[in-house]
Design an enzyme around this catalytic site. Structure first.
Site, mmCIF file in Angstrom:
data_model
loop_
_atom_site.group_PDB
_atom_site.id
_atom_site.type_symbol
_atom_site.label_atom_id
_atom_site.label_comp_id
_atom_site.label_asym_id
_atom_site.label_seq_id
_atom_site.Cartn_x
_atom_site.Cartn_y
_atom_site.Cartn_z
ATOM 1 N N HIS A 57 39.953 42.404 42.589
ATOM 2 C CA HIS A 57 38.772 43.114 43.097
ATOM 3 C C HIS A 57 37.871 42.188 43.918
ATOM 4 O O HIS A 57 36.694 42.489 44.095
ATOM 5 C CB HIS A 57 37.962 43.687 41.935
ATOM 6 C CG HIS A 57 38.747 44.530 40.992
ATOM 7 N ND1 HIS A 57 39.415 45.661 41.402
ATOM 8 C CD2 HIS A 57 38.988 44.400 39.665
ATOM 9 C CE1 HIS A 57 40.024 46.203 40.352
ATOM 10 N NE2 HIS A 57 39.788 45.455 39.293
ATOM 11 N N HIS A 219 41.565 50.296 39.597
ATOM 12 C CA HIS A 219 42.815 49.671 39.168
ATOM 13 C C HIS A 219 44.015 50.499 39.617
ATOM 14 O O HIS A 219 45.132 50.295 39.134
ATOM 15 C CB HIS A 219 42.846 49.523 37.644
ATOM 16 C CG HIS A 219 41.719 48.717 37.101
ATOM 17 N ND1 HIS A 219 40.622 49.296 36.513
ATOM 18 C CD2 HIS A 219 41.506 47.379 37.087
ATOM 19 C CE1 HIS A 219 39.782 48.346 36.140
ATOM 20 N NE2 HIS A 219 40.294 47.178 36.476
#
Length: 335
Positions: A57, A219
């Site tokens: 991320h 995710h």
């Protein structure tokens, strides 16, 4: 077949070595256990602020370590929680005289590991509190036992908390404010193509041409709905109205984050931003602060997310407080 340019062995560790080498005046890397700390912080700060979560991320969270934001970030494996020992050691390293504040995204692994670390810190006599970020509208359902996921609002919460911490507030005050920042924030994400699977290559899931995953997770979690692409204006308007209407209190001012999910170009993100800003103006909502760019991606997913935070006037100074991190290098970048 899509592929990620990562080494087969220890990709997160190698990436963090490269990060620390690129920013030696800003960051310090500890490798055992793995965490990153800021080399400089405001002398008035009484509380250390620590966040973290799975890798993949970036720039979250390591990109927000520095004066005015996080004192430490703890990275896990790709899309996996960091170990509680990492959180514990990072927290001990940066705890202020009033203790340490954990900023935790609402995922089971993160909650468990930050919770275990907090218990260990308290046993050492270090005061610790937690701010839980849970902004994702896609999982706001009675059928979702864990509640809303923590996504893009994490950046806004970390920036506001950093400014508040630099103003000299104590641990309990910061924890209370952080809960209010998180409660005032909502997000929604959409994707046209899944991220590359780091384990096997290729797209993590397939989408038919002309469709969108509406409400995708950071995710790569599949959304509740796969929709026919309605067109740019209709899509952005729908997302903006849904997020705005979901804010828990009516507001005249907001903070806005238009966030790329990894493979979305700035050309696209700025076009989205212009449309969102136009709609908010029509609704009589003032954008008091904004960020446009890739801040919370899902590896190389093609998509974007919108985050709005209902802004109280007394929070404005926290947002505009000076910050120096690699992802927010200057105050002007967030005005």
């Amino acid at each position: 077949m899509n592929s990620l340019f990562l080494p087969e062995q220890h990709p997160v560790e190698q990436a963090l070595r490269g990060l620390a080498l690129a920013h030696p005046g800003l960051l310090h890397l500890t490798e055992d256990p793995l965490y990153v700390t800021a080399r400089d912080r405001h002398p008035g700060r009484r509380v250390g602020i620590v966040s973290g979560g799975g890798s993949g991320h970036e720039p979250l969270h390591t990109g927000f370590v520095g004066r005015g934001m996080l004192d430490a970030a703890v990275p896990g494996r790709i899309f996996a929680s960091p170990h509680n020992r990492q959180v514990y050691e990072a927290s001990r390293a940066v705890a202020g005289r009033d203790g340490v504040l954990h900023v935790v995204k609402n995922y089971t692994g993160d909650r468990i590991n930050f919770g275990i670390a907090a218990e260990r810190l308290r046993a050492d006599g270090i005061p610790v509190r937690r701010v839980l970020v849970d902004d994702d509208l896609a999982t706001e359902s009675t059928e979702t036992a864990t509640g809303r996921r923590g996504t893009g609002a994490t950046v806004i919460v970390e920036k506001l908390l950093g400014g508040a911490a630099d103003s000299g507030l104590g641990l309990d005050e910061l924890a209370g404010l952080g809960a209010e920042f998180a409660a005032a924030s909502r997000s929604l994400a959409v994707a046209a193509r899944a991220q590359t699977s780091p384990s096997r290559g290729g797209e993590a899931f397939a989408l038919p041409d002309g469709t969108l995953e509406y409400g995708v997770g950071i995710h790569g979690e599949r959304a509740a709905a796969t929709l026919e692409h309605p067109g740019f204006d209709q899509l952005v308007d729908r997302m903006t109205e849904q997020v705005l209407d979901a804010l828990p209190t009516a507001t005249g001012s907001v903070l806005l984050l238009v966030n790329g999910l990894g493979a979305t170009t700035l050309l696209e993100l700025y076009a989205v931003h212009a449309r969102v800003a136009e709609l908010l103006d029509k609704r009589g909502v003032n954008v008091a602060g904004r960020l446009v760019g890739t801040f919370v991606p899902a590896l190389d997913m093609s998509g974007f997310s919108l985050t709005l935070t209902a802004l109280r006037e007394d929070w404005t100074a926290f947002w505009h407080a000076p910050a120096r991190t690699l992802a927010l290098p200057a105050l002007e970048s967030i005005r």
